[in-house]
Design a protein around this motif. Structure first.
Motif, PDB file in Angstrom:
ATOM      1  N   ASP A 273      45.462  47.711  49.085  1.00  0.00           N
ATOM      2  CA  ASP A 273      44.634  46.569  48.678  1.00  0.00           C
ATOM      3  C   ASP A 273      43.228  47.025  48.310  1.00  0.00           C
ATOM      4  O   ASP A 273      42.661  46.608  47.297  1.00  0.00           O
ATOM      5  CB  ASP A 273      44.576  45.535  49.803  1.00  0.00           C
ATOM      6  N   THR A 274      42.659  47.891  49.166  1.00  0.00           N
ATOM      7  CA  THR A 274      41.330  48.422  48.863  1.00  0.00           C
ATOM      8  C   THR A 274      41.359  49.251  47.593  1.00  0.00           C
ATOM      9  O   THR A 274      40.446  49.180  46.760  1.00  0.00           O
ATOM     10  CB  THR A 274      40.828  49.260  50.047  1.00  0.00           C
ATOM     11  N   TYR A 275      42.400  50.049  47.425  1.00  0.00           N
ATOM     12  CA  TYR A 275      42.561  50.847  46.209  1.00  0.00           C
ATOM     13  C   TYR A 275      42.558  49.954  44.969  1.00  0.00           C
ATOM     14  O   TYR A 275      41.805  50.179  44.015  1.00  0.00           O
ATOM     15  CB  TYR A 275      43.858  51.651  46.319  1.00  0.00           C
ATOM     16  N   PHE A 276      43.375  48.913  44.980  1.00  0.00           N
ATOM     17  CA  PHE A 276      43.437  48.012  43.823  1.00  0.00           C
ATOM     18  C   PHE A 276      42.124  47.256  43.627  1.00  0.00           C
ATOM     19  O   PHE A 276      41.713  46.982  42.497  1.00  0.00           O
ATOM     20  CB  PHE A 276      44.599  47.030  43.971  1.00  0.00           C
ATOM     21  N   ASP A 277      41.462  46.923  44.744  1.00  0.00           N
ATOM     22  CA  ASP A 277      40.161  46.245  44.635  1.00  0.00           C
ATOM     23  C   ASP A 277      39.143  47.128  43.919  1.00  0.00           C
ATOM     24  O   ASP A 277      38.326  46.644  43.128  1.00  0.00           O
ATOM     25  CB  ASP A 277      39.642  45.873  46.023  1.00  0.00           C
ATOM     26  N   HIS A 278      39.179  48.434  44.179  1.00  0.00           N
ATOM     27  CA  HIS A 278      38.237  49.340  43.511  1.00  0.00           C
ATOM     28  C   HIS A 278      38.558  49.478  42.022  1.00  0.00           C
ATOM     29  O   HIS A 278      37.642  49.603  41.201  1.00  0.00           O
ATOM     30  CB  HIS A 278      38.227  50.705  44.192  1.00  0.00           C
ATOM     31  N   LEU A 279      39.835  49.452  41.670  1.00  0.00           N
ATOM     32  CA  LEU A 279      40.189  49.475  40.251  1.00  0.00           C
ATOM     33  C   LEU A 279      39.692  48.202  39.563  1.00  0.00           C
ATOM     34  O   LEU A 279      39.193  48.251  38.425  1.00  0.00           O
ATOM     35  CB  LEU A 279      41.709  49.604  40.080  1.00  0.00           C
ATOM     36  N   LEU A 280      39.813  47.077  40.258  1.00  0.00           N
ATOM     37  CA  LEU A 280      39.282  45.824  39.723  1.00  0.00           C
ATOM     38  C   LEU A 280      37.768  45.908  39.585  1.00  0.00           C
ATOM     39  O   LEU A 280      37.194  45.518  38.556  1.00  0.00           O
ATOM     40  CB  LEU A 280      39.666  44.665  40.649  1.00  0.00           C
ATOM     41  N   GLY A 281      37.105  46.427  40.607  1.00  0.00           N
ATOM     42  CA  GLY A 281      35.653  46.557  40.552  1.00  0.00           C
ATOM     43  C   GLY A 281      35.200  47.444  39.407  1.00  0.00           C
ATOM     44  O   GLY A 281      34.191  47.160  38.746  1.00  0.00           O
ATOM     45  N   TYR A 282      35.951  48.504  39.149  1.00  0.00           N
ATOM     46  CA  TYR A 282      35.618  49.383  38.024  1.00  0.00           C
ATOM     47  C   TYR A 282      35.656  48.597  36.710  1.00  0.00           C
ATOM     48  O   TYR A 282      34.748  48.720  35.870  1.00  0.00           O
ATOM     49  CB  TYR A 282      36.598  50.557  37.962  1.00  0.00           C
ATOM     50  N   ARG A 283      36.693  47.793  36.529  1.00  0.00           N
ATOM     51  CA  ARG A 283      36.796  47.019  35.284  1.00  0.00           C
ATOM     52  C   ARG A 283      35.652  46.027  35.148  1.00  0.00           C
ATOM     53  O   ARG A 283      35.285  45.641  34.038  1.00  0.00           O
ATOM     54  CB  ARG A 283      38.144  46.286  35.229  1.00  0.00           C
ATOM     55  N   GLU A 284      35.071  45.641  36.297  1.00  0.00           N
ATOM     56  CA  GLU A 284      33.955  44.688  36.270  1.00  0.00           C
ATOM     57  C   GLU A 284      32.603  45.391  36.178  1.00  0.00           C
ATOM     58  O   GLU A 284      31.560  44.744  36.248  1.00  0.00           O
ATOM     59  CB  GLU A 284      34.006  43.794  37.505  1.00  0.00           C
ATOM     60  N   GLY A 285      32.612  46.719  36.045  1.00  0.00           N
ATOM     61  CA  GLY A 285      31.355  47.438  35.834  1.00  0.00           C
ATOM     62  C   GLY A 285      30.829  48.190  37.029  1.00  0.00           C
ATOM     63  O   GLY A 285      29.664  48.615  37.034  1.00  0.00           O
ATOM     64  N   ASP A 286      31.650  48.405  38.069  1.00  0.00           N
ATOM     65  CA  ASP A 286      31.214  49.127  39.259  1.00  0.00           C
ATOM     66  C   ASP A 286      31.943  50.463  39.337  1.00  0.00           C
ATOM     67  O   ASP A 286      32.948  50.593  40.038  1.00  0.00           O
ATOM     68  CB  ASP A 286      31.473  48.289  40.512  1.00  0.00           C
ATOM     69  N   ALA A 287      31.438  51.453  38.633  1.00  0.00           N
ATOM     70  CA  ALA A 287      32.025  52.791  38.698  1.00  0.00           C
ATOM     71  C   ALA A 287      31.607  53.509  39.980  1.00  0.00           C
ATOM     72  O   ALA A 287      32.348  54.340  40.507  1.00  0.00           O
ATOM     73  CB  ALA A 287      31.609  53.609  37.480  1.00  0.00           C
TER      74      ALA A 287
END
Length: 412
Positions: A273-287
């Protein structure tokens, strides 16, 4: 803790596209599209930004994590260069974990059977294919060679070329719209709708240009390459496994690893879940958070793998003591090669001993009597033996990596 705002990174662009659902199509469960699916007239796709020349800025906390990850990987690489079998163990662990993230679960005995080409469950064959794809993709960047589109496509071919449902699409970028989550038939309720097919090749060219730069941290580069690849989702299937393989390919190209594969997927599996959340965050501009996440995963995986190195180093003398073989005998040579080749059929055993078939069978019997080997086959034909201690270490390494991450409450 660093509380400063996260450095900016280009987020995806959302575009509305027309959509028509075929009301007569049937899913794997035999059901047709639901009424909401049939009523869909448009979908919102996410088109990643071009990043070939983008600047990756990270917080001071993340810089510290990147540096710690580099130290941990360098230390692990040093252990691997003086310990036979560690590199093979790490590839096996990564292949098992990256497959489990896709809900592909292989029993260890089935995995051993598939390794030597014996009949095994489909999940075991898929896991072996993942290991082969991972190995080939990483090896393509040995010695600093550039990561190429051909290597990515070849890895995908290795992964899915024998899959009955996907072989027609293996080794090629998709020519259809795909999505993540939701229905099998439509993007209704999906978590991510990647860009339309016409964007895939240009975006992949852009990604490869970024992946071959040398002016940024290798760990940050690997994290961004992985997340950008998942945002593009260039294949009909296998995106997660190939995308996680890119992490190792980037680290190898930059020289941070030379023979080891950091089993970061095991950390991701522990809390998907955390892994997928970080992929989502990346798409939203949080590299920044994605980079920090991969750095932490690499540190945990490398530290756990160092423990495995210690366990493997102790096995050979233990086996020698248990068997007491004559020096240069078939049994002695078999033990010498067992860390690198812990799964044996008669052909692999012959390759280890260099002896006649009769002597090799005698060595197999001696190692089995000493419980160094366990036979997992039945009958007198197509016999298979495994070094149980090594196979068990694969499972225990995954578990050790996992305890460094908070287990998911949603993933079952």
């Amino acid at each position: 803790m660093d509380t400063a705002p996260k450095p900016a990174w280009p987020s995806v662009t959302r575009e509305e596209r027309p959509w028509t659902t075929n009301p007569d199509q049937v899913g794997a469960d035999g059901a047709r599209p639901t009424r909401p699916e049939r009523m869909m007239t448009a979908i919102t796709v996410q088109v990643p930004a071009r990043i070939a020349e983008a600047t990756v800025e990270v917080s001071t906390d993340t810089v510290a994590l990147i540096e710690a990850a580099a130290v941990a990987l360098t230390r692990l690489q040093a252990r691997a260069e003086h310990l036979a079998g560690l590199s093979e163990l790490l590839v096996r662990t990564e292949a098992v974990a990256t497959s489990k993230i896709e809900r592909i679960y292989a029993d260890m005995d089935d995995l051993a059977r598939a390794t030597v080409g014996a009949q095994a469950a489909t999940s075991a064959g898929s896991t072996i294919a993942a290991a082969q794809a991972l190995t080939a993709l990483t090896a393509s960047t040995d010695g600093g060679k550039p990561l190429t589109g051909a290597a990515v496509l070849a890895a995908h071919q290795r992964l899915l070329g024998d899959d009955p449902a996907e072989r027609d699409y293996a080794g090629a970028y998709r020519t259809m719209q795909n999505w993540v989550g939701g229905s099998d038939l439509t993007p209704y309720g999906s978590a991510h709708v990647p860009p339309p097919p016409r964007f895939v090749a240009p975006l992949m060219d852009d990604l490869l240009a970024f992946a071959n730069r040398d002016d940024l941290s290798a760990v940050a580069q690997a994290a961004v390459v992985h997340a950008q690849f998942e945002a593009i989702h260039p294949f009909t299937d296998g995106n997660g496994r190939v995308g996680r393989g890119l992490i190792g390919a980037v680290l190898r190209r930059r020289g941070l690893t030379r023979s080891v594969t950091v089993p970061a997927a095991a950390a991701m599996l522990a809390d998907v879940d955390t892994y997928f959340d970080h992929l989502l965050g990346y798409r939203e501009g949080d590299a920044d958070s994605m980079v920090a996440y991969l750095a932490r995963a690499a540190i945990g995986a490398a530290e756990a793998a160092e423990e495995s190195a210690g366990h493997l180093a102790a096995l050979r003398p233990e086996w020698m003591e248990a068997v007491k073989p004559r020096k240069n005998s078939a049994a002695h040579k078999m033990i010498e090669g067992l860390l690198r080749s812990p799964i044996l059929d008669i052909e692999r055993a012959l390759a280890l001993t260099g002896a006649a078939k009769g002597r090799t069978y005698e060595a197999l019997d001696r190692l089995s009597e000493a419980k160094v080997l366990a036979e997992i086959s039945h009958g007198s034909r197509n016999r298979i033996w495994v070094a149980s201690d090594v196979m068990t270490e694969t499972r225990e390494l995954e578990e050790r990596i996992g305890v460094r991450t908070k287990p998911s409450k949603r993933w079952t």
